[in-house]
Design an enzyme around this catalytic site. Structure first.
Site, PDB file in Angstrom:
ATOM      1  N   ARG A  15       6.535  31.621 -10.413  1.00 16.90           N
ATOM      2  CA  ARG A  15       6.734  30.292 -10.471  1.00 16.90           C
ATOM      3  C   ARG A  15       7.342  29.716  -9.035  1.00 16.90           C
ATOM      4  O   ARG A  15       7.841  29.198  -8.503  1.00 16.90           O
ATOM      5  CB  ARG A  15       8.743  30.017 -11.560  1.00 16.90           C
ATOM      6  N   GLY A  24      12.811  22.306 -23.264  1.00 19.36           N
ATOM      7  CA  GLY A  24      12.247  24.333 -23.569  1.00 19.36           C
ATOM      8  C   GLY A  24      13.018  24.838 -22.630  1.00 19.36           C
ATOM      9  O   GLY A  24      13.877  26.115 -22.757  1.00 19.36           O
ATOM     10  N   GLU A  26      12.834  17.202 -27.081  1.00 10.03           N
ATOM     11  CA  GLU A  26      12.617  18.463 -26.426  1.00 10.03           C
ATOM     12  C   GLU A  26      12.208  19.505 -25.632  1.00 10.03           C
ATOM     13  O   GLU A  26      11.940  19.200 -24.639  1.00 10.03           O
ATOM     14  CB  GLU A  26      10.579  18.007 -26.773  1.00 10.03           C
ATOM     15  N   GLY A  50      12.806  18.644 -20.012  1.00  8.55           N
ATOM     16  CA  GLY A  50      13.213  18.042 -19.160  1.00  8.55           C
ATOM     17  C   GLY A  50      14.816  18.227 -18.063  1.00  8.55           C
ATOM     18  O   GLY A  50      14.865  17.980 -17.005  1.00  8.55           O
ATOM     19  N   CYS A  69      -1.384  41.901  -4.231  1.00  6.75           N
ATOM     20  CA  CYS A  69      -2.036  41.107  -3.473  1.00  6.75           C
ATOM     21  C   CYS A  69      -2.083  40.350  -2.739  1.00  6.75           C
ATOM     22  O   CYS A  69      -2.859  39.543  -3.043  1.00  6.75           O
ATOM     23  CB  CYS A  69      -3.557  42.141  -3.401  1.00  6.75           C
TER      24      CYS A  69
END
Ligand code: LLP
Length: 418
Positions: A317, A279, A277, A235, A348
């Protein structure tokens, strides 16, 4: 006017050589970010391991980098596990997450010898235990708990508030631990929490950590269960646009390890093996995406609108999380006269807008746009919407680009059609 140089490469040349849209990753940047986590975690606390959250970016090349850097791997699906197996990623360095693993996925994990499963419910813990007993293997289990802390981030990427779909709610943890102490195949080793993603400071991590440390004390006192492992999730935020000011990685991780040490010393508890962890922190700033400009036009109320040859399929995103990005016109760097421009994708979908209101040189068809900080959750979340092929990935090391994942062809895209 000059060309944009990134990772030691002229990216306009990369676009010409490998085509667009193109994901470009820097192995040097990935490596130095893995080492930055190491420097404030693995090298400072005596028993711990960093696991890369592979959902952020997973390719064979990425797995090879992680193996070389002796970093663990967090997987959440049979597919992620499959690719890890394909390069011989050491199973004892894999942690299997996921809030709704299928029996087939659990079976693959057990058969491969995955070192640790993070369970999301008592039901799943008992299922893994039964399946492990049948196979005669003894995986370690961490119980994901929901500390009830609201992550200060977009609601779709906050994961530890009351009512979250993830983890065992606090009021059920005691009974679930008590069930866990009677497992026969697997062995319950400790706890996991993950407060959310793209957090700018450690307030939520510290709040959740304090709750989970109190929980560890409670189950020790009431049940005699001593947690040997504590996984504090990922995070850690990165800067996407000017003004984003995430705190340095050290200021997330160091206070957490210190708090664990202090709490354990004060309560007479053995220090747990610690896990983080990350990412996004490892791969986000290590990637850019290149596009070619197509149609450019004036649109009432919006202004100058430049369409590119990618968008939602390679970067959902902005549409999903209202994510903001910075970009440069890679073949027109240093141009003094700028126009306020909106960069739109080719799908579209009215929501397929990559960047609103960015000042760029006057764009025309064929210009190359480099969107920055697209290394995390872009390639991994790409889709074939509107039947657009998934772009290639180029990896740069020491200024040398290499094709890392080839562009999906139409034949690849339709290979499953009967
Ligand atoms: N551990 C667990 C259990 C997670 O659920 C996640 C992310 C991580 C670690 C890694 O979090 P990171 O360090 O990357 O923030 N698709 C969204 C992000 C979803 C994150 C889900 N879990 C996005 O594009 O922003």
């Amino acid at each position: 006017m000059g060309n944009f140089i990134w990772g030691g490469c002229d990216v306009t040349e990369l676009a010409a050589r490998f085509g667009t849209p193109l994901y470009v990753m820097s192995e040097d940047e990935i490596t130095s970010r893995i080492r930055a986590v190491r420097a404030c975690f693995d090298d400072r606390y005596d028993s711990c391991r960093t696991y890369f959250a592979s959902k952020a970016f997973l390719t064979k090349d990425m797995l090879r980098i992680l193996m070389r850097e002796e970093t663990g791997l967090d997987v959440v699906s049979g597919g992620e596990l499959y690719l890890a197996r394909a390069v011989g990623f050491p199973p004892e360095m894999i942690m299997f997450h996921g809030n709704s693993k299928t029996e087939a996925e659990i079976g693959c994990g057990l058969d491969y010898g995955v070192g640790c499963f993070v369970v999301d419910s008592a039901e799943e813990m008992l299922l893994i235990d039964r399946m492990a007993s049948t196979r005669g293997v003894r995986p370690r289990i961490l119980m994901r708990v929901t500390p009830g802390v609201e992550g200060h981030t977009h609601k779709h990427i906050a994961t530890a508030g009351v009512g979250s779909k993830f983890g065992v709610p606090m009021e059920l943890v005691r009974d679930t631990v008590s069930d866990g102490m009677r497992l026969r195949g697997a062995s319950l080793e400790g706890f996991h929490f993950h407060v959310g993603s793209q957090l700018m400071d450690n307030a939520c991590h510290m709040a959740a950590l304090n709750i989970v440390l109190e929980l560890m004390k409670r189950v020790r006192d009431e049940l005699g269960f001593v947690a040997g492992t504590l996984d504090m999730g990922g995070g850690f935020g990165v800067a996407y646009v000017e003004g984003d000011a995430p705190k340095p990685i050290d200021s997330f991780i160091r206070p957490m390890t210190e708090r664990v040490e202090e709490f354990c010393a004060a309560e007479g508890m053995p220090r747990p093996f610690l896990v983080v962890e990350p990412g996004r922190f490892i791969v986000g700033p290590a990637g850019i995406t290149l596009y070619a400009v197509g149609s450019v036009k004036e649109v009432p109320d919006i202004g100058l609108c430049a369409g590119v040859d990618g968008g939602y399929p390679d970067n959902p995103r902005p549409a999903l999380y209202d994510a903001k990005y910075a970009a440069v016109a890679a073949n027109k760097c240093g141009c003094a006269s700028l126009r306020r421009t909106t960069i739109v994708g080719k799908c579209c979908e009215s929501g397929d807008v990559l960047i609103r209101d960015i000042d760029l040189p006057e764009l025309e068809r064929g210009d190359i746009i480099a969107v920055k900080c697209t290394g995390a959750y872009n390639h991994s979340m790409s889709s074939n919407y509107n039947k657009n092929p998934i772009p290639a990935v180029v990896m740069i090391k020491d200024g040398e680009p290499r094709l890392s994942v080839r562009r999906q062809s139409f034949e690849d895209m339709f290979a499953m059609e009967i």
